[in-house]
Design a protein around this motif. Sequence first.
Motif, PDB file in Angstrom:
ATOM      1  N   GLN A   1      32.848   9.020  24.251  1.00 10.35           N
ATOM      2  CA  GLN A   1      34.167   8.410  24.347  1.00 10.35           C
ATOM      3  C   GLN A   1      34.860   8.448  22.994  1.00 10.35           C
ATOM      4  O   GLN A   1      34.206   8.490  21.938  1.00 10.35           O
ATOM      5  CB  GLN A   1      34.047   6.970  24.820  1.00 10.35           C
ATOM      6  CG  GLN A   1      33.667   6.827  26.290  1.00 10.35           C
ATOM      7  CD  GLN A   1      33.753   5.393  26.768  1.00 10.35           C
ATOM      8  OE1 GLN A   1      33.564   4.449  25.984  1.00 10.35           O
ATOM      9  NE2 GLN A   1      34.018   5.207  28.055  1.00 10.35           N
ATOM     10  N   ALA A   2      36.169   8.402  23.031  1.00 11.67           N
ATOM     11  CA  ALA A   2      36.945   8.359  21.793  1.00 11.67           C
ATOM     12  C   ALA A   2      36.483   7.175  20.941  1.00 11.67           C
ATOM     13  O   ALA A   2      36.241   6.085  21.452  1.00 11.67           O
ATOM     14  CB  ALA A   2      38.424   8.233  22.111  1.00 11.67           C
ATOM     15  N   GLY A   3      36.339   7.447  19.648  1.00 18.24           N
ATOM     16  CA  GLY A   3      35.843   6.440  18.730  1.00 18.24           C
ATOM     17  C   GLY A   3      34.349   6.504  18.512  1.00 18.24           C
ATOM     18  O   GLY A   3      33.834   5.854  17.595  1.00 18.24           O
ATOM     19  N   GLY A   4      33.676   7.280  19.334  1.00 11.33           N
ATOM     20  CA  GLY A   4      32.230   7.408  19.225  1.00 11.33           C
ATOM     21  C   GLY A   4      31.806   8.417  18.175  1.00 11.33           C
ATOM     22  O   GLY A   4      32.631   8.975  17.447  1.00 11.33           O
ATOM     23  N   SER A   5      30.494   8.647  18.124  1.00 11.82           N
ATOM     24  CA  SER A   5      29.918   9.526  17.110  1.00 11.82           C
ATOM     25  C   SER A   5      28.928  10.504  17.731  1.00 11.82           C
ATOM     26  O   SER A   5      28.317  10.207  18.759  1.00 11.82           O
ATOM     27  CB  SER A   5      29.173   8.701  16.048  1.00 11.82           C
ATOM     28  OG  SER A   5      30.041   7.828  15.364  1.00 11.82           O
ATOM     29  N   LEU A   6      28.816  11.629  17.093  1.00 11.79           N
ATOM     30  CA  LEU A   6      27.791  12.618  17.420  1.00 11.79           C
ATOM     31  C   LEU A   6      27.316  13.239  16.122  1.00 11.79           C
ATOM     32  O   LEU A   6      28.072  13.324  15.150  1.00 11.79           O
ATOM     33  CB  LEU A   6      28.342  13.720  18.326  1.00 11.79           C
ATOM     34  CG  LEU A   6      28.601  13.401  19.803  1.00 11.79           C
ATOM     35  CD1 LEU A   6      29.320  14.582  20.460  1.00 11.79           C
ATOM     36  CD2 LEU A   6      27.318  13.077  20.525  1.00 11.79           C
ATOM     37  N   LYS A   7      26.065  13.706  16.128  1.00 10.13           N
ATOM     38  CA  LYS A   7      25.549  14.417  14.972  1.00 10.13           C
ATOM     39  C   LYS A   7      25.041  15.775  15.435  1.00 10.13           C
ATOM     40  O   LYS A   7      24.114  15.864  16.240  1.00 10.13           O
ATOM     41  CB  LYS A   7      24.416  13.648  14.299  1.00 10.13           C
ATOM     42  CG  LYS A   7      23.930  14.282  13.006  1.00 10.13           C
ATOM     43  CD  LYS A   7      22.919  13.396  12.298  1.00 10.13           C
ATOM     44  CE  LYS A   7      22.506  13.980  10.962  1.00 10.13           C
ATOM     45  NZ  LYS A   7      21.548  13.083  10.237  1.00 10.13           N
ATOM     46  N   LEU A   8      25.682  16.808  14.943  1.00 10.52           N
ATOM     47  CA  LEU A   8      25.280  18.163  15.263  1.00 10.52           C
ATOM     48  C   LEU A   8      24.271  18.671  14.246  1.00 10.52           C
ATOM     49  O   LEU A   8      24.338  18.331  13.069  1.00 10.52           O
ATOM     50  CB  LEU A   8      26.496  19.095  15.279  1.00 10.52           C
ATOM     51  CG  LEU A   8      27.659  18.692  16.188  1.00 10.52           C
ATOM     52  CD1 LEU A   8      28.746  19.777  16.139  1.00 10.52           C
ATOM     53  CD2 LEU A   8      27.217  18.441  17.599  1.00 10.52           C
ATOM     54  N   SER A   9      23.370  19.502  14.724  1.00 12.36           N
ATOM     55  CA  SER A   9      22.393  20.144  13.858  1.00 12.36           C
ATOM     56  C   SER A   9      22.477  21.647  14.017  1.00 12.36           C
ATOM     57  O   SER A   9      22.750  22.149  15.110  1.00 12.36           O
ATOM     58  CB  SER A   9      20.975  19.685  14.212  1.00 12.36           C
ATOM     59  OG  SER A   9      20.816  18.301  14.028  1.00 12.36           O
TER      60      SER A   9
END
Length: 124
Positions: A13-21
Amino acid sequence: QVQLVESGGGLVQAGGSLKLSCAASRRTFSMYTVGWFRQAPGKEREFVSGISWRGGSTYYSDSVKGRFTISRDNAKNTVYLQMNSLRPEDTGVYSCAARADQRLSGQPHEYEYWGQGTQVTVSS
């Protein structure tokens, strides 16, 4: 040859976070500059962030500055892209790319190796 594999994408959702590797197959990955690019449907590929081979230099596009952080762990042959405060306009396929040069570049054609990409979708 360097094989790159991205992971960490998903729906948020907007405002959330993700971490790509971005994991590399080669142990000399520390000698490669890495860039993250994204492409949304119907839009050109965009250079989002980059990090030089020793991590001394980084770059962020204006659209992500202050929200995304790029880092690398050369012992693990991995580059990360921490994405916070995500917006719907961040949606797209994110790909990492590597070039055997210490200089950062925002030009896709200057990168020799590419991953397959990971989808990031940010809902409003």
